[in-house]
Write an enzyme that holds these catalytic residues in place. Structure first.
Site, short mmCIF file in Angstrom:
data_model
loop_
_atom_site.label_atom_id
_atom_site.label_comp_id
_atom_site.label_asym_id
_atom_site.label_seq_id
_atom_site.Cartn_x
_atom_site.Cartn_y
_atom_site.Cartn_z
N LYS A 88 30.78 -30.51 15.73
CA LYS A 88 30.87 -30.96 14.34
C LYS A 88 31.57 -32.32 14.31
CE LYS A 88 31.91 -28.38 10.12
NZ LYS A 88 32.90 -27.45 9.57
C1 E4P Z 1 31.99 -26.68 6.39
O1 E4P Z 1 31.50 -26.65 7.49
C2 E4P Z 1 33.42 -26.70 6.08
O2 E4P Z 1 34.12 -26.04 7.08
C3 E4P Z 1 33.77 -26.01 4.80
O3 E4P Z 1 32.64 -25.54 4.12
C4 E4P Z 1 34.79 -26.71 3.96
O4 E4P Z 1 35.00 -25.95 2.79
P1 E4P Z 1 36.24 -26.21 1.81
O5 E4P Z 1 35.94 -27.43 1.02
O6 E4P Z 1 36.30 -24.98 0.97
O7 E4P Z 1 37.44 -26.38 2.68
#
Ligand code: E4P
Length: 226
Positions: A88
């Protein structure tokens, strides 16, 4: 639509995997810190998640480096954890450059923290296997997160990015930063490939009061026929 679990919690992942509908996991530094994770144990933790969900389920592990070469180095190490490990990478110039290089090496990248169509188009062109537009965080600044995901899905579907991705796999949009079951509904209607959801949202997605009332009345009536 596929469902990924957005967590680093091994118990949540085991539980969700046992339900039979889990297709992957996404993690980020915040989620890892939330389960008490420490730097030294990070790769082992990702390995355990990869093992729990099995080789068909991609598991995204995030890089935190800010320069291209370091992202590349970290990405190679994360990708080597397991065949289903996905790197990622935040949507930024250095991230795009590293994504291109990782994709050219056959490493799948999930470009994260994506908020706009231009960002998504650049990520796709750089060879990202997944693009993760965030809904909730966009809503948090009084923007319309769902509208942005709809725009991104429509825009990327105007083009064929398969020549860009690893092994010519279809580039997929992961609707991320999901805060409610209604977000999932709207993302499914707009054709997002994947929704990555926190465990709390996944639990709510199963339930409906009429389902529960129906089960109760069927069980009561079944008693009458015994
Ligand atoms: C996506 O891959 C992220 O880990 C995640 O959806 C972030 O979500 P949040 O905005 O609730 O922290």
């Amino acid at each position: 639509m596929k469902f990924f679990l957005d967590t680093a919690d091994l118990d949540e992942i085991k539980e969700a995997a046992s339900w039979g509908a889990l297709a992957g996991v996404t993690t980020n530094p915040t989620l890892y810190a939330r389960v008490g994770g420490k730097l030294a144990g990070f790769e082992d933790h990702i390995a355990r998640i990869c093992d729990i969900v099995g080789p068909e389920c991609p598991v995204s592990a995030e890089t935190v480096a800010m320069d291209r070469d370091q992202i590349l180095e970290d990405g190679r190490r994360l990708a080597a954890i397991a065949p289903n490990a996905v790197v990622k990478v935040p949507t930024m110039v250095e991230g795009l450059a590293a994504t291109r290089a990782l994709a050219d090496e056959g490493i799948r990248v999930n470009m994260t923290l994506c908020f706009t169509v231009p960002q998504a188009m650049l990520a796709a062109r750089a060879g990202a296997r997944y693009i993760s537009p965030f809904i909730g965080r966009f809503d948090d600044i009084s923007e319309d997160g769902l509208e942005q995901v709809a725009n991104i899905v429509e825009a990327v579907n105007n083009y064929d990015f398969t020549a860009n991705t690893v092994n010519g796999e279809k580039m997929e949009v992961i609707a991320a930063s999901i805060r409610s079951a209604n977000h999932v509904t709207q993302c499914a209607l707009m054709g997002a490939d994947v929704a990555t959801v926190p465990f709390g949202v996944l639990k709510k997605m199963v339930k409906h009061p009429l389902t529960e009332a129906g089960i109760e009345s069927f069980l009561n009536d079944w008693e009458k026929v015994k």
